[in-house]
Motif scaffolding. Structure first.
Motif, mmCIF file in Angstrom:
data_model
loop_
_atom_site.group_PDB
_atom_site.id
_atom_site.type_symbol
_atom_site.label_atom_id
_atom_site.label_comp_id
_atom_site.label_asym_id
_atom_site.label_seq_id
_atom_site.Cartn_x
_atom_site.Cartn_y
_atom_site.Cartn_z
ATOM 1 N N THR A 186 0.857 -1.112 0.108
ATOM 2 C CA THR A 186 -0.120 -0.074 -0.047
ATOM 3 C C THR A 186 0.786 1.396 -0.040
ATOM 4 O OG1 THR A 186 -0.212 0.011 2.397
ATOM 5 C CG2 THR A 186 -1.807 -1.290 1.320
ATOM 6 N N PHE A 187 2.197 1.199 0.217
ATOM 7 C CA PHE A 187 3.218 2.251 0.273
ATOM 8 C C PHE A 187 3.128 2.930 -1.064
ATOM 9 C CE2 PHE A 187 7.195 4.399 -0.076
ATOM 10 C CZ PHE A 187 6.836 5.151 1.106
ATOM 11 N N CYS A 188 2.921 4.373 -0.927
ATOM 12 C CA CYS A 188 2.969 4.983 -2.402
ATOM 13 C C CYS A 188 4.027 6.324 -2.129
ATOM 14 C CB CYS A 188 1.636 5.307 -3.092
ATOM 15 S SG CYS A 188 1.785 6.080 -4.464
ATOM 16 N N CYS A 189 4.927 6.399 -2.986
ATOM 17 C CA CYS A 189 5.446 7.679 -2.882
ATOM 18 C C CYS A 189 6.048 8.291 -4.364
ATOM 19 C CB CYS A 189 6.887 7.426 -2.121
ATOM 20 S SG CYS A 189 7.869 8.973 -1.881
ATOM 21 N N SER A 190 5.045 8.999 -4.872
ATOM 22 C CA SER A 190 5.037 9.462 -6.240
ATOM 23 C C SER A 190 6.307 10.450 -6.460
ATOM 24 C CB SER A 190 3.753 10.301 -6.577
ATOM 25 O OG SER A 190 3.576 11.441 -5.637
ATOM 26 N N ARG A 191 6.877 10.931 -5.164
ATOM 27 C CA ARG A 191 8.191 11.851 -5.552
ATOM 28 C C ARG A 191 9.188 10.914 -5.841
ATOM 29 N NH1 ARG A 191 5.382 13.207 -1.359
ATOM 30 N NH2 ARG A 191 6.801 12.167 0.173
ATOM 31 N N ASN A 192 9.353 9.733 -5.434
ATOM 32 C CA ASN A 192 10.605 8.770 -5.668
ATOM 33 C C ASN A 192 9.932 7.245 -5.986
ATOM 34 O OD1 ASN A 192 12.691 7.170 -5.443
ATOM 35 N ND2 ASN A 192 13.723 8.561 -3.738
ATOM 36 N N SER A 193 9.966 6.994 -7.161
ATOM 37 C CA SER A 193 9.403 5.893 -7.607
ATOM 38 C C SER A 193 10.345 4.549 -6.968
ATOM 39 C CB SER A 193 9.294 5.446 -9.027
ATOM 40 O OG SER A 193 10.482 5.795 -9.697
ATOM 41 N N ASP A 194 11.813 4.857 -7.078
ATOM 42 C CA ASP A 194 12.651 3.754 -6.604
ATOM 43 C C ASP A 194 12.129 3.409 -4.975
ATOM 44 O OD1 ASP A 194 14.526 3.640 -8.661
ATOM 45 O OD2 ASP A 194 15.054 5.768 -8.172
ATOM 46 N N ILE A 195 12.039 4.114 -4.165
ATOM 47 C CA ILE A 195 11.564 3.799 -2.865
ATOM 48 C C ILE A 195 10.355 3.161 -2.647
ATOM 49 C CG2 ILE A 195 10.402 6.106 -1.977
ATOM 50 C CD1 ILE A 195 11.404 5.413 0.727
ATOM 51 N N LYS A 196 9.236 3.403 -3.421
ATOM 52 C CA LYS A 196 8.042 2.741 -3.649
ATOM 53 C C LYS A 196 8.493 1.196 -4.177
ATOM 54 C CE LYS A 196 5.020 2.732 -7.186
ATOM 55 N NZ LYS A 196 3.780 3.170 -7.979
ATOM 56 N N GLN A 197 9.101 1.066 -4.929
ATOM 57 C CA GLN A 197 9.498 -0.290 -5.492
ATOM 58 C C GLN A 197 10.240 -1.001 -4.774
ATOM 59 O OE1 GLN A 197 8.344 -1.648 -8.496
ATOM 60 N NE2 GLN A 197 7.246 0.290 -8.554
ATOM 61 N N PHE A 198 11.297 -0.503 -3.807
ATOM 62 C CA PHE A 198 11.955 -1.163 -2.929
ATOM 63 C C PHE A 198 11.238 -1.437 -1.683
ATOM 64 C CE2 PHE A 198 14.127 -1.233 1.249
ATOM 65 C CZ PHE A 198 15.570 -2.050 0.648
ATOM 66 N N VAL A 199 10.222 -0.870 -1.016
ATOM 67 C CA VAL A 199 9.275 -1.045 -0.150
ATOM 68 C C VAL A 199 8.384 -2.385 -0.591
ATOM 69 C CG1 VAL A 199 7.361 -0.172 1.193
ATOM 70 C CG2 VAL A 199 9.360 1.135 0.837
ATOM 71 N N ARG A 200 7.929 -2.071 -1.686
ATOM 72 C CA ARG A 200 7.026 -3.256 -2.248
ATOM 73 C C ARG A 200 7.634 -4.309 -2.587
ATOM 74 N NH1 ARG A 200 2.322 -0.456 -5.885
ATOM 75 N NH2 ARG A 200 1.351 1.090 -4.218
ATOM 76 N N ASN A 201 8.825 -4.380 -3.132
ATOM 77 C CA ASN A 201 9.247 -5.632 -3.600
ATOM 78 C C ASN A 201 10.689 -6.209 -3.212
ATOM 79 O OD1 ASN A 201 7.494 -5.441 -5.927
ATOM 80 N ND2 ASN A 201 8.338 -3.882 -6.800
#
Length: 200
Positions: free
Chosen positions: A26-41
C-alpha cells in the motif's frame, strides 16, 4: 496521529509475512518511484538476507494501520576524499575513521540510510524532519551495539533534496555514478552526504 515504528521482521512476527507484504504494497511515494519499488518488492528479502534493515512508520488508527513513512538502514564504510575538506573537518573525521595516505582518503565506518521517504497521504501530515528524527534514533541504537559516529546517505542531485538534508545537519563530500544498486534502480548521479550523530 499515533505513530509507531516497526522493523519489517518485527511486523512479520506480529501479523505474518502475507499480511506484512500486503501492507507494504500500500506504500506509495510519487516523488520517488525507487523507494516505492524497494518497499513493495525488496524490503522483506533484503532484511532476510541481512543486506539492509527496514523500518516502517505506521499510523495505528482505530480499525486499520497506514504506512506514514519508511526508512532502511545498512552498515557502510564511507570513503571520503580529504583534499577538499578544511583542516578542522579532516581532524574530526580522522578521530573516527582510518586514513590511507597514499590516496588521501578517509574510510569512515557509518550507518547508511539506503531508503528514506514519506507516504503520499502523509506528505502534509508528517514533516521530513520528524521521519529523520526517527531514523537517527534507530541509528543511535545501532551505534550502541556496533560503534560508529556517522550517518551517511546518497541522494539525487536535487536542490530541494540537498537543502532538506543540509538542514538536517548533513554535509556534502562527493558524488558518484549509480547503476542499479542498493539505493536506486536507474543510472544517475548521486550526491554523497554525511552527518555526525552524537551518542545519547
Amino acid at each position: 496521529m499515533a505513530l509507531s515504528v516497526y522493523r519489517v521482521s518485527e511486523l512479520i512476527d506480529i501479523v505474518g509475512e502475507e499480511r506484512a507484504s500486503a501492507l507494504l504494497d500500500t506504500f506509495c511515494c510519487s516523488r520517488n518511484s525507487d523507494i516505492k519499488q524497494f518497499v513493495r518488492n525488496k524490503a522483506i528479502d533484503f532484511e532476510k538476507q541481512g543486506i539492509a534493515i527496514s523500518y516502517i512508520v505506521i499510523d495505528e488508527l482505530e480499525d486499520s494501520a497506514v504506512i506514514a513513512g519508511f526508512y532502511s538502514l545498512a552498515l557502510k564504510v564511507a570513503r571520503i576524499e580529504m583534499t577538499c575538506l578544511s583542516n578542522s573537518v579532516k581532524k574530526r573525521l580522522l578521530k573516527f575513521g582510518q586514513s590511507f595516505f597514499e590516496s588521501g582518503d578517509c574510510f569512515l565506518p557509518s550507518v547508511l540510510i539506503a531508503q528514506f521517504g514519506k507516504s503520499d497521504i502523509y506528505s502534509g501530515l508528517m514533516r521530513g524532519s520528524d521521519l529523520m528524527d526517527l531514523a537517527v534514533s534507530s541509528v543511535r541504537e545501532i551505534q550502541t551495539l556496533v560503534g560508529g559516529r556517522f550517518l551517511f546517505l546518497e541522494c539525487q542531485d536535487s536542490p530541494k533534496l540537498l537543502a532538506f538534508y543540509q538542514k538536517q545537519g548533513f554535509a556534502t563530500f562527493g558524488v558518484r555514478r549509480s547503476n542499479a544498486d542498493l539505493e536506486v534502480s536507474t543510472d544517475s548521479t548521486l550526491v554523497q552526504l554525511y552527518r555526525f550523530v552524537r551518542p545519547v
